[in-house]
Design an enzyme around this catalytic site. Structure first.
Site, mmCIF file in Angstrom:
data_model
loop_
_atom_site.group_PDB
_atom_site.id
_atom_site.type_symbol
_atom_site.label_atom_id
_atom_site.label_comp_id
_atom_site.label_asym_id
_atom_site.label_seq_id
_atom_site.Cartn_x
_atom_site.Cartn_y
_atom_site.Cartn_z
ATOM 1 C CD GLU A 37 35.659 42.854 37.927
ATOM 2 O OE1 GLU A 37 35.992 41.676 37.835
ATOM 3 O OE2 GLU A 37 35.662 43.534 38.838
ATOM 4 C CE1 TYR A 120 33.331 38.360 39.791
ATOM 5 C CE2 TYR A 120 34.346 38.565 37.717
ATOM 6 C CZ TYR A 120 34.518 38.940 38.986
ATOM 7 O OH TYR A 120 35.147 40.077 39.563
ATOM 8 C CG ASP A 138 36.350 36.267 42.591
ATOM 9 O OD1 ASP A 138 35.771 35.789 43.773
ATOM 10 O OD2 ASP A 138 37.498 36.803 42.634
#
Length: 291
Positions: A37, A120, A138
């Site tokens: 990520e 996020y 996102d």
């Protein structure tokens, strides 16, 4: 399910079209998902894959990374761009090792408190690593929802509260399904509902999309300017870091001076790297990656 009118079609599409990515495998560790990520922020999958594999081979756990220096994290980051992410990952690994017994926490609030982990990333790790129910927003998800729900080509430049409210309202009630929905709509934005060339003919929710129904009106907000690189301080910083990454020992100032002719810009870029903690100026006048 929920009041989400898109989930059945999007989840079925994902089942048939999802890319086979190592951090999505059933046995992927929470650490491997967290690393992916961070790497995927502003960097395409094709560039992340080899870097992620090399990173996980060298540092398969947070404690493995924490034992090494921040400079080695920067070195391994290579040319992924935005190298402060490497420092944040190292700091994150250190906190996980020292405060959480080397185990990535499964609590959303605790994830959010880790160095370099924003809203996020905390939601994504909680969802993808632990199957929890969190709204994931996102760039790809925001674009899909802007088109499908709002009927505009692009979402606002800065995330709004209404976007969060919308994303939360579309979450399926079952946590595992919600987590699947999060990655599915993200994949839809990456592969079909793309920024420049959306493939509406392949979209599973095209017949429900407000933007498509309106005739795909062009963006009417502020001009969207692509990021430039050539000649910028970012390019200079990249060249300076490349010299340090390629050397096993500290380098003299002359080696850095050789990579860029404009002295003022070169010094400005070097000063910024020092301020960001990406370069250590040594007492003997040489420079090194952070120790």
């Amino acid at each position: 399910m929920s009041d989400n009118p898109y989930s059945t079609a999007v989840l079925a599409w994902y089942e048939a079209n999802a890319r086979d990515l190592p951090w999505r495998e059933p046995g992927a560790s929470p650490w491997s998902i967290l690393v992916s990520e961070i790497m995927l922020q502003q960097t395409p999958v094709v560039r992340v894959l080899p870097a992620w594999r090399a990173w996980m081979e060298r540092w398969p756990t947070p404690s493995d990374l924490a034992k090494d220096s921040p400079g080695e994290a920067v070195r391994m980051w290579d040319r992924l761009g935005y190298p402060r992410r490497a420092l944040r990952l190292h700091a994150c690994a250190t906190v996980i090792t020292e405060e959480h017994d080397g185990v990535v926490p499964d609590d959303h609030a605790t994830l959010l408190a880790l160095p370099g982990i924003g809203a996020y990333t905390a939601a994504a790790v909680a969802s993808f690593a632990f199957g929890q129910r969190h709204a994931i927003l996102d760039t790809n998800v925001r674009r899909v929802l802007a088109r499908a729900e709002t009927g505009i080509e692009y979402p606002p430049k800065t995330q709004t509260k209404s976007e969060v409210t919308l994303a939360e309202s579309l979450l399926p009630p079952e946590p595992s399904v919600a987590a699947r929905w999060g990655v599915a709509v993200m994949e839809l934005g990456a592969l079909v509902c793309t920024a420049r060339s959306p493939k509406c003919v392949d979209c599973p929710i095209a017949n429900q999309c407000a933007w498509t129904a309106a005739g795909r009106p062009a963006h009417s907000g502020p001009p969207r300017r692509g990021q430039t690189y050539a000649g910028t301080d970012r390019q200079v910083r990249g060249r300076l870091l490349a010299v340090l990454r390629d050397s096993a020992v500290p380098v003299p100032k002359e080696a850095l001076d050789a990579v860029w002719d404009d002295r003022v810009q070169r010094e400005r870029a070097l000063d910024a790297l020092v301020v960001d903690g990406l370069v250590d100026p040594l007492e003997d006048g040489r420079y090194a990656l952070p120790s």
